[in-house]
Scaffold this motif. Sequence first.
Motif, PDB file in Angstrom:
ATOM      1  N   ARG A  52      40.990 -13.011 -12.483  1.00  0.00           N
ATOM      2  CA  ARG A  52      40.578 -14.203 -11.739  1.00  0.00           C
ATOM      3  C   ARG A  52      41.579 -15.315 -11.981  1.00  0.00           C
ATOM      4  NH1 ARG A  52      35.825 -11.721 -13.474  1.00  0.00           N
ATOM      5  NH2 ARG A  52      34.034 -11.779 -12.037  1.00  0.00           N
ATOM      6  N   GLN A  53      42.048 -15.876 -10.889  1.00  0.00           N
ATOM      7  CA  GLN A  53      42.973 -17.018 -10.971  1.00  0.00           C
ATOM      8  C   GLN A  53      42.370 -18.149 -10.149  1.00  0.00           C
ATOM      9  OE1 GLN A  53      46.314 -14.707  -9.433  1.00  0.00           O
ATOM     10  NE2 GLN A  53      47.344 -14.907 -11.412  1.00  0.00           N
ATOM     11  N   ARG A  54      42.084 -19.242 -10.821  1.00  0.00           N
ATOM     12  CA  ARG A  54      41.299 -20.311 -10.207  1.00  0.00           C
ATOM     13  C   ARG A  54      41.871 -20.773  -8.875  1.00  0.00           C
ATOM     14  NH1 ARG A  54      37.378 -23.421 -12.481  1.00  0.00           N
ATOM     15  NH2 ARG A  54      37.848 -22.549 -14.528  1.00  0.00           N
ATOM     16  N   SER A  55      43.166 -20.868  -8.733  1.00  0.00           N
ATOM     17  CA  SER A  55      43.755 -21.394  -7.500  1.00  0.00           C
ATOM     18  C   SER A  55      44.236 -20.292  -6.565  1.00  0.00           C
ATOM     19  CB  SER A  55      44.930 -22.327  -7.826  1.00  0.00           C
ATOM     20  OG  SER A  55      45.923 -21.611  -8.567  1.00  0.00           O
ATOM     21  N   ARG A  56      44.333 -19.064  -7.057  1.00  0.00           N
ATOM     22  CA  ARG A  56      44.909 -17.991  -6.241  1.00  0.00           C
ATOM     23  C   ARG A  56      43.933 -16.839  -5.976  1.00  0.00           C
ATOM     24  NH1 ARG A  56      50.488 -16.531  -9.075  1.00  0.00           N
ATOM     25  NH2 ARG A  56      50.571 -15.086  -7.285  1.00  0.00           N
ATOM     26  N   GLY A  57      42.670 -17.021  -6.306  1.00  0.00           N
ATOM     27  CA  GLY A  57      41.671 -16.007  -6.002  1.00  0.00           C
ATOM     28  C   GLY A  57      41.613 -14.918  -7.049  1.00  0.00           C
ATOM     29  N   ILE A  58      41.379 -13.674  -6.632  1.00  0.00           N
ATOM     30  CA  ILE A  58      41.258 -12.561  -7.564  1.00  0.00           C
ATOM     31  C   ILE A  58      42.199 -11.430  -7.150  1.00  0.00           C
ATOM     32  CG2 ILE A  58      38.851 -13.089  -8.138  1.00  0.00           C
ATOM     33  CD1 ILE A  58      38.004 -10.847  -6.220  1.00  0.00           C
ATOM     34  N   THR A  59      42.640 -10.663  -8.125  1.00  0.00           N
ATOM     35  CA  THR A  59      43.478  -9.484  -7.877  1.00  0.00           C
ATOM     36  C   THR A  59      43.001  -8.359  -8.786  1.00  0.00           C
ATOM     37  OG1 THR A  59      45.084 -10.216  -9.529  1.00  0.00           O
ATOM     38  CG2 THR A  59      45.524 -10.821  -7.227  1.00  0.00           C
TER      39      THR A  59
END
Length: 305
Positions: A52-59
Motif C-alpha cells: 500500500r502506497q498512500r499516494s500511489r494506490g496498491i500494487t
Amino acid sequence: MTVSLKAMRYFTVALRHGNISRAATELRIAASAVSAAIDQIEAHFQLKLVTRQRSRGITPTADGQVMLRKFATLLEEFDTVLKDGAELKRSFTGALRVGYYSPVAPAFLPGILSNLMQPRHDLTLHLHEGDNDAVQLGLHRGEYDAILFVSDAAAPWIDHDPLIEAPAYCLLAADHPLAAQPAIHLADLLEEPIITLDRPVVTDYYSRLFDMAGQRPSIVAHANSTEMVRSLVGSGAGCAILNMLPLTDISYAGNRVVARPILDPLPTLTLSVGYNKQAPRRAVSEFVTRCQSYFANPDALVSRA
C-alpha cells in the motif's frame, strides 16, 4: 478463518484497479470492506500480498501476483459454473431421465414426449422401465428427473402431482360371451378363468377387488407385462381386470380383445407424475406440464377405460 469467494473478488478487483477506492466504486461497497478483504486474505495465508502506497494506490507483491492469478482462475471457473447452472435450468439441452412403472406408461408416454424430441431442443431422453417401488427409489436417489407411477403406494418422501384416476375394466377375447354385453359386474367373472398382472401394486389391488366380491375366482395365469396379459386373453385363455386401456384392440399375438366397464363401485388406481418440486429445471417442468395437459384432455385414451 476461511477465505470467501467474495473476498477473493474484492482482492482481484482492487489489484486490477490498483486502487481501493476505485474498486469500491465498481463493486458498490465501502472502501473499508475492500481493505478488510485484503487484510483477511493476507492474514489467512500469512503472506504479504499487497503493498500500500498512500499516494500511489496498491500494487501486488511477487506472492500477490501468484495469488492474483490463482484467484482470477478460480473466480472465472466459479462464474462459469453459475452460468452453466442457470442455462441448464432454462434450456432444453442435456438429458431428461424418466422412470416409469411398466404397466402404465407405454400407452401414452410417447405422445407426451413427442414434442420434446425436437432437434431444436437438443434434448436426449432416457426412459427406464421398472416396478412401482423401484422408480420411486430411483427418483429419491437422483437417478431420474421425473417418474410416472401409481401413487396409491407412494413413498412419503416422493413429491408428486396426481394425473388421472384409472378405473378397473374387464378385458375379454372378442368372441367371449361376456363381450356381447355393454358392461359387466364383478360377479360375472367369478366363474371365469382369470389372468392377472403380476406386479406388487396390482396384486394388492386385485386382493381388494376380490374381497369386495366376497369370493376368489380361479386364477389360471400370472404375467408380469400388460401385453402378455392381453395376448393370453386374446388367445381365449381367460379374462383379465386391468386399469390402463391402450388405444389398440389387437394383442401382440394378433388377436382382437375388447374392454368392458365394470358396473360395481370399485376403487381406482391413481396415476401420478413424481419429481423434485424444489426449483426443477426447465425440461422437467415442461415434461410435468405436458403430462398434466395430456390428462386434462377428456379425450385422453386412459379416460376411456
